[in-house]
Design a protein around this motif. Structure first.
Motif, short mmCIF file in Angstrom:
data_model
loop_
_atom_site.label_atom_id
_atom_site.label_comp_id
_atom_site.label_asym_id
_atom_site.label_seq_id
_atom_site.Cartn_x
_atom_site.Cartn_y
_atom_site.Cartn_z
N LYS A 270 80.29 0.64 68.41
CA LYS A 270 81.57 1.26 67.74
C LYS A 270 82.82 1.25 69.06
N VAL A 271 81.83 2.03 70.02
CA VAL A 271 82.96 2.79 71.82
C VAL A 271 82.67 0.56 72.50
N TRP A 272 82.61 -0.12 72.25
CA TRP A 272 82.32 -1.55 73.17
C TRP A 272 83.40 -2.38 72.40
N ASP A 273 83.71 -2.26 70.92
CA ASP A 273 84.63 -2.79 70.14
C ASP A 273 86.38 -2.50 70.03
N TYR A 274 86.34 -1.50 70.35
CA TYR A 274 87.43 -0.47 70.60
C TYR A 274 87.89 -0.52 72.10
N LEU A 275 86.76 -0.72 72.86
CA LEU A 275 87.83 -0.29 74.42
C LEU A 275 87.87 -1.92 73.80
N GLU A 276 87.24 -2.95 73.43
CA GLU A 276 88.34 -4.70 73.67
C GLU A 276 89.30 -4.56 73.20
N SER A 277 89.57 -4.21 71.85
CA SER A 277 90.14 -4.23 70.67
C SER A 277 91.61 -3.98 70.68
N SER A 278 91.65 -2.83 71.78
CA SER A 278 92.47 -1.73 72.09
C SER A 278 92.67 -2.30 73.34
N GLY A 279 92.59 -2.85 74.40
CA GLY A 279 93.11 -3.20 75.34
C GLY A 279 92.70 -2.41 76.78
N LEU A 280 91.83 -1.39 76.38
CA LEU A 280 91.38 -0.88 77.35
C LEU A 280 90.34 -1.53 78.12
N ALA A 281 89.65 -2.45 77.72
CA ALA A 281 88.34 -2.94 78.28
C ALA A 281 88.91 -3.79 79.87
N ASP A 282 88.05 -3.80 81.26
CA ASP A 282 88.83 -4.31 81.87
C ASP A 282 87.10 -4.73 82.46
N PHE A 283 87.85 -6.17 83.90
CA PHE A 283 87.23 -6.84 84.15
C PHE A 283 85.58 -5.04 84.41
N PRO A 284 84.15 -6.36 84.38
CA PRO A 284 84.03 -7.39 83.91
C PRO A 284 83.47 -8.01 82.73
N ARG A 285 84.78 -9.20 81.15
CA ARG A 285 84.93 -8.69 80.61
C ARG A 285 83.64 -9.03 79.89
N PRO A 286 82.91 -9.89 78.17
CA PRO A 286 82.96 -8.32 77.86
C PRO A 286 82.59 -7.46 78.03
N VAL A 287 83.19 -6.03 77.48
CA VAL A 287 82.40 -4.40 78.00
C VAL A 287 80.88 -4.70 77.24
N HIS A 288 80.50 -5.75 76.02
CA HIS A 288 79.83 -5.34 75.68
C HIS A 288 78.01 -5.79 76.26
N ARG A 289 77.16 -5.32 76.13
CA ARG A 289 75.77 -4.78 76.48
C ARG A 289 75.79 -3.97 77.89
N ARG A 290 77.49 -4.07 78.12
CA ARG A 290 77.32 -3.46 79.39
C ARG A 290 77.66 -1.88 79.66
N ILE A 291 77.96 -0.99 80.67
CA ILE A 291 78.11 0.07 80.53
C ILE A 291 79.65 -0.44 80.77
N PRO A 292 80.05 -0.01 80.15
CA PRO A 292 81.65 -1.05 80.32
C PRO A 292 82.59 -0.67 81.22
N ASN A 293 83.40 -0.73 81.83
CA ASN A 293 84.80 -0.58 82.94
C ASN A 293 85.97 -0.19 81.66
N PHE A 294 86.59 0.28 82.41
CA PHE A 294 87.46 0.33 81.80
C PHE A 294 89.30 0.91 82.64
N LYS A 295 90.21 0.62 81.97
CA LYS A 295 91.55 0.98 82.98
C LYS A 295 92.14 2.35 82.84
N GLY A 296 91.59 2.72 84.66
CA GLY A 296 91.98 4.34 84.43
C GLY A 296 90.62 4.30 85.03
N SER A 297 88.84 3.79 85.74
CA SER A 297 88.06 4.20 85.90
C SER A 297 87.97 4.74 87.47
#
Length: 375
Positions: free
Chosen positions: A8-35
């Protein structure tokens, strides 16, 4: 389930444009814009200002937390990725390092270029722990990416005496990663957090749930350094029996490895010419005992980087512990090495795998098939 929450979290970060490099954030500790901005909230915490040594995980969203720790002239410890070669690396910036160099030190490349390993015997004292999360609740319940490394790192620090019950644990996440998590999803080994830092909030969880105290030794094959830690704890009298060993122990009066060593030693003729004695002054011998000659299949394993203070009895004890007992041991303590003879290549390869990452008296042993094999 935990996996439902992660997806749920991974999908939302990707679909909302909040995910940041490295992409995709799935199966990672996700990076995000504003970290980076979220990490600056560390500066407002008294626990961070008072800390001398800070452990920060190596993932991308904590990069600025690592930089801020170095900029504040604090000692920064970064776990070895996947704990492959040890537990920590201590980041040591060059004298007079500029901000740009400190920013480099905070990256994965900087960890490679500006760090020294911290062994299990180091008297490290960690004042603050910063971890990544996939999801976290305001109560302090945390869900990682599912491999258990953050939980394991904390439990290992407990075993080393590096953290105490009141050592604060902080996570840096996006606001969308803060959500309700059912407590029944948590296991005893799951790490909880005391502070949550987001781009908009600093959340104090007041979490009372105990943090991990025991180590999951079933991860021995994934994390070689656990073998050394398990050996140390067993030597100290702690119960480190694996779950699948309990039934085996009930049916055995003594470990098979001990019988194997005893049989090999009893079978060795006392007067055999050139036969190496298992003692501090023994040296390698080219002659094998008559009971082993003629097979043509013996395979020798080289063990190097043996600490000068190690006794042969300690090495033999470790070999028994890791079920790597050889048919014969040639001890060359003065040269900081030993040679182990096994009945065939399969047994030798199994021993190399079992002993990989083993540390004795602060030295990680070098274990590999000997370059020269003898018939």
């Amino acid at each position: 389930s935990k996996w439902d929450v992660r997806e749920k979290v991974w999908d939302y970060l990707e679909s909302s444009g909040l995910a940041d490099f490295p992409r995709p954030v799935h199966r990672r500790i996700p990076n995000f814009k504003g970290s980076a901005h979220a990490a600056t909230r560390l500066l407002g915490l008294q626990e961070f200002r008072a800390a001398s040594t800070v452990k920060v995980n190596p993932d991308a969203p904590q990069k600025n937390a690592r930089f801020l720790t170095l900029e504040a002239r604090k000692t920064l410890l970064v776990p070895t990725p996947r704990l492959r070669t040890g537990l920590f690396n201590k980041i040591v910036p060059p004298p007079g390092a500029t901000k740009e160099i400190l920013r480099t030190c905070a990256t994965s490349q900087g960890v490679k270029e500006y760090s020294v390993p911290v062994g299990l015997d180091a008297k490290a004292r960690v004042d603050l722990v910063v971890v990544g999360s996939v999801a976290v609740s305001e109560k302090g319940w945390r869900i990682g990416k599912g491999e258990g490394y953050a939980d394991m790192e904390y439990a290992m620090m407990v075993s080393m005496g590096a953290v105490q019950e009141d050592t604060p644990v902080i996570t840096v996440v996006h606001d969308c990663q803060v959500l309700d998590i059912a407590e029944e999803l948590l296991d005893d080994h799951d790490l909880t957090v005391d502070y949550i830092l987001t781009p908009t909030r600093t959340i104090k969880t007041n979490c009372k749930r105990p943090k991990p105290q025991g180590i999951i030794y079933e991860m021995l094959e994934k994390i070689p350094i656990l073998k050394s830690l398990r050996y140390r704890e067993k030597q100290a009298g702690k119960d480190v029996t694996l779950r699948d060993e309990h039934s085996d122990m009930a049916n055995a009066n003594r470990p098979a490895a001990l019988d194997e060593m005893a049989t090999a030693e009893e079978a060795r003729p006392q007067a055999a010419t050139g036969s190496a004695q298992l003692g501090p002054r023994s040296v390698e011998s080219n002659a094998l005992s008559p009971s082993l000659e003629g097979s043509g299949r013996l395979t020798t394993v080289y063990v190097g980087n043996i600490p000068p203070s190690l006794r042969v009895s300690e090495l033999k004890c470790a070999l028994r512990e890791f079920h790597a007992t050889p048919l014969r041991l040639n001890w060359q303590g003065a040269q900081h090495r030993a040679f182990l003879d096994y009945k065939d290549k399969a047994a030798a390869a199994s021993a190399v795998s079992s002993l990989k990452g083993l540390s004795l008296r602060g030295n990680t042993l070098r274990v590999e098939l000997a370059k020269t094999q003898r018939n």
